[in-house]
Scaffold this motif. Structure first.
Motif, PDB file in Angstrom:
ATOM      1  N   PHE A  12       0.665  -1.300   0.185  1.00 45.77           N
ATOM      2  CA  PHE A  12      -0.495  -0.123  -0.314  1.00 45.77           C
ATOM      3  C   PHE A  12       1.297   1.247  -0.434  1.00 45.77           C
ATOM      4  CE2 PHE A  12      -3.615  -2.379   1.254  1.00 45.77           C
ATOM      5  CZ  PHE A  12      -5.036  -1.648   0.280  1.00 45.77           C
ATOM      6  N   SER A  14       0.512   5.561   0.484  1.00 45.74           N
ATOM      7  CA  SER A  14      -0.795   6.098   0.882  1.00 45.74           C
ATOM      8  C   SER A  14      -0.117   7.642   1.493  1.00 45.74           C
ATOM      9  CB  SER A  14      -1.217   5.857   1.782  1.00 45.74           C
ATOM     10  OG  SER A  14      -2.048   6.989   1.952  1.00 45.74           O
ATOM     11  N   GLY A 330      -4.737   7.582  -6.441  1.00 45.67           N
ATOM     12  CA  GLY A 330      -5.894   6.642  -7.265  1.00 45.67           C
ATOM     13  C   GLY A 330      -7.654   7.576  -7.495  1.00 45.67           C
ATOM     14  N   GLN A 354      -3.880   3.724  -8.726  1.00 46.17           N
ATOM     15  CA  GLN A 354      -3.293   2.759  -7.454  1.00 46.17           C
ATOM     16  C   GLN A 354      -4.344   1.935  -6.835  1.00 46.17           C
ATOM     17  OE1 GLN A 354      -2.200   2.204  -3.665  1.00 46.17           O
ATOM     18  NE2 GLN A 354      -2.260   3.619  -3.723  1.00 46.17           N
ATOM     19  N   TYR A 355      -5.341   3.175  -6.661  1.00 44.09           N
ATOM     20  CA  TYR A 355      -6.584   2.674  -5.751  1.00 44.09           C
ATOM     21  C   TYR A 355      -7.778   2.659  -6.880  1.00 44.09           C
ATOM     22  CZ  TYR A 355      -7.021   7.156  -3.286  1.00 44.09           C
ATOM     23  OH  TYR A 355      -7.539   8.736  -2.935  1.00 44.09           O
ATOM     24  N   ALA A 358     -11.198   4.857  -1.455  1.00 43.21           N
ATOM     25  CA  ALA A 358     -10.405   4.530   0.267  1.00 43.21           C
ATOM     26  C   ALA A 358     -11.498   5.451   1.135  1.00 43.21           C
ATOM     27  CB  ALA A 358      -9.010   4.616   0.211  1.00 43.21           C
ATOM     28  N   THR A 380      -1.830  -0.458 -10.419  1.00 43.35           N
ATOM     29  CA  THR A 380      -2.579  -0.773  -9.789  1.00 43.35           C
ATOM     30  C   THR A 380      -2.358  -1.411  -8.487  1.00 43.35           C
ATOM     31  OG1 THR A 380      -2.786  -2.155 -11.294  1.00 43.35           O
ATOM     32  CG2 THR A 380      -3.968  -0.219 -12.491  1.00 43.35           C
ATOM     33  N   ASN A 381      -2.839  -1.883  -7.680  1.00 43.98           N
ATOM     34  CA  ASN A 381      -3.061  -2.001  -6.138  1.00 43.98           C
ATOM     35  C   ASN A 381      -3.908  -2.640  -5.863  1.00 43.98           C
ATOM     36  OD1 ASN A 381      -1.974  -2.987  -3.901  1.00 43.98           O
ATOM     37  ND2 ASN A 381      -1.737  -1.214  -3.097  1.00 43.98           N
ATOM     38  N   VAL A 382      -5.182  -1.897  -5.273  1.00 41.03           N
ATOM     39  CA  VAL A 382      -6.325  -2.148  -4.914  1.00 41.03           C
ATOM     40  C   VAL A 382      -7.417  -1.216  -5.265  1.00 41.03           C
ATOM     41  CG1 VAL A 382      -5.982  -1.381  -2.731  1.00 41.03           C
ATOM     42  CG2 VAL A 382      -7.012  -3.243  -2.318  1.00 41.03           C
ATOM     43  N   TYR A 385     -10.797  -0.005  -0.042  1.00 40.52           N
ATOM     44  CA  TYR A 385     -10.225  -0.343   1.196  1.00 40.52           C
ATOM     45  C   TYR A 385     -10.322   0.745   2.336  1.00 40.52           C
ATOM     46  CZ  TYR A 385      -6.359   2.848   1.396  1.00 40.52           C
ATOM     47  OH  TYR A 385      -5.366   4.083   0.920  1.00 40.52           O
ATOM     48  N   SER A 408      -4.845  -5.941  -9.747  1.00 46.22           N
ATOM     49  CA  SER A 408      -3.471  -5.386  -9.426  1.00 46.22           C
ATOM     50  C   SER A 408      -2.087  -6.015 -10.575  1.00 46.22           C
ATOM     51  CB  SER A 408      -2.617  -5.828  -7.548  1.00 46.22           C
ATOM     52  OG  SER A 408      -1.437  -6.207  -7.595  1.00 46.22           O
TER      53      SER A 408
END
Length: 451
Positions: A12, A14, A330, A354-355, A358, A380-382, A385, A408
């Motif tokens: 992650f 952030s 994101g 990336q997300y 959130a 890209t990740n998630v 969340y 991802s």
């Protein structure tokens, strides 16, 4: 800055607002405050501004007249009263079904006329009508080419509208140097093309039908302002679209924005930084970043911002497409460094970065009935969340009814993540994961404002 962490093999990234960021400086040497983005973690138009119905209402003085639409021939609306007449087809310069009707445009009051096809300059269905002078003219269109000359005087509308598909919008603007206002109130800025608009200690300001950018700094900034409404504007190729700091009652509605340039920590379409109060909105906008032409962070960022329990900050009905290559930015971020009473619902995000969406802290946060899709890309990740990274208490988080299909680059399908030690959000089990959605949840063209 958000802390870069590795948890349970899920990377992650952030970022929090950097209070040490050097301030922007506009072309008149007025100091502005830098824009911050956040990281890891309704509804616009595509050819006009509304869908549904075909009704012309011409406010006059005294009385009410209801006229049944004609088929062919000529109809002259009444004078001294209110004429409400649905229209379909024909050449329309007033109220008619078929044939030709001539109506003198109103002066003052409000005229609202949806159109279907044709070339539109004011209020018409398949024809040409001169827009009103004074009052407010709101003219939606579905398909066709929409040309609107901004009205003079009156009060602009900010009513959310349902997106349509097809067509393009061309607006005639008046060129202006960068606008800087301090201590100004009760003013409408309308139909202006400028590099930037900066407001300091202002209140009751409306910015409508303006074109902002290109500009290496922020497009529209408010600092210590109250009741600022930004509606139906086009913002492109700026570091950040709208940055509101230490302000109250800020709304950004029915706008289109394209290719935020950043770089980090800038790069949001809209960021609220310590914004509070009633009537805070980021709704029914269309935002797009094209990879290779932009360098965005979060599309919509809520940093230390607080709505009311009875009137939360509402992020609703936005269309967002495109993000990256930043590995910290994101889609929509709530609760960055805390905050409260924020709702994000019915937004559609495609490949946002990336997300997807959130919540990184705060209380009374809601993420409801959104659609989030992303294909695998290097950043890209998630998809969705909740992870309280604020260091402050966080509670009453609702994340429910969202459709997520997010891939991802490293982990494959990676739809959701719940931070260790965080309470399970209300409705967490109602989210639809691996949803049967694709990039087609948005039309191929969402930015209809022509440069």
């Amino acid at each position: 800055m958000f802390t870069f962490l590795i948890i349970l093999t899920l990377l992650f990234v952030s970022c929090k607002k950097d209070s040490t960021t050097a301030p922007d400086t506009d072309t008149t040497n007025t100091t502005t405050t830098g824009t911050t983005t956040t990281g890891a973690a309704g509804t616009p138009v595509t050819g006009g501004t509304t869908t549904g119905g075909t009704v012309t209402t011409t406010p006059t003085t005294g009385g009410t007249t209801t006229t049944t639409p004609t088929t062919g021939g000529t109809t002259t609306p009444t004078t001294g009263g209110t004429t409400t007449t649905p229209t379909t087809g024909g050449t329309h310069t007033g109220t008619t079904t078929g044939g030709t009707t001539t109506t003198t445009p109103t002066t003052g009051g409000t005229t609202t006329t949806p159109t279907t096809g044709g070339t539109h300059t004011g209020t018409t269905t398949g024809g040409t009508t001169t827009p009103t002078t004074g009052g407010t003219t709101t003219t939606p269109t579905t398909g066709g080419t929409h040309t609107t000359t901004p009205t003079t005087g009156g009060t602009p509308t900010t009513t959310p509208t349902t997106p349509t598909t097809g067509g393009a919008t061309t607006i005639t603007y008046k060129a202006s140097s960068p606008i800087v206002l301090s201590g100004t109130h009760d003013k409408v800025i309308r139909g202006i093309a400028t590099a930037s608009i900066s407001l300091y200690n202002c209140y009751n300001i409306t910015i409508v039908n303006c074109k902002i950018g290109p500009n290496k700094l922020t497009g529209i900034q408010t600092s210590n302002c109250t009741n600022i409404k930004i509606d139906s504007c086009y913002i492109s190729n700026v570091s950040t679209g709208v940055y509101a700091v230490d302000s109250k009652s800020i709304s950004v509605t029915n706008c289109q924005a394209k290719n935020m340039q950043g770089p980090y920590p800038k790069g949001a379409f809209v960021q609220f930084d310590n914004v509070s109060g009633a009537d805070c909105r980021v709704s029914f906008n269309k935002f797009e970043n094209i990879l290779g032409q932009s360098y965005p962070e979060d599309a919509i960022s809520m940093y230390k911002s607080n709505g009311l329990a009875s009137d939360p900050i509402m992020i609703e009905g936005n269309w967002i497409r495109g993000g990256g290559p930043s590995v910290t930015g994101g889609g929509i971020m709530l609760g960055d460094n805390g905050g409260s009473n924020i709702t994000a619902k019915n937004n559609i995000l495609v490949d946002p970065g990336q997300y997807g969406m959130a919540v990184s802290g705060g209380t009374n946060m809601s993420v409801i009935n959104n659609s989030i899709y992303a294909k695998a890309q290097s950043f890209t990740n998630v998809g969705l969340y909740y992870w309280n990274q604020s260091g402050l208490p966080s509670s009453n988080i609702t994340i429910s009814g969202n459709k997520v299909n997010f891939t991802s680059q490293k982990w494959g399908l990676n739809n959701t993540y719940l931070g260790a030690g965080n309470a399970t959000p209300i409705g967490w089990g109602t989210n639809i994961l691996n949803a049967k959605i694709s990039a087609a949840i948005l039309p191929s063209s969402i930015i209809t404002q022509l440069n």
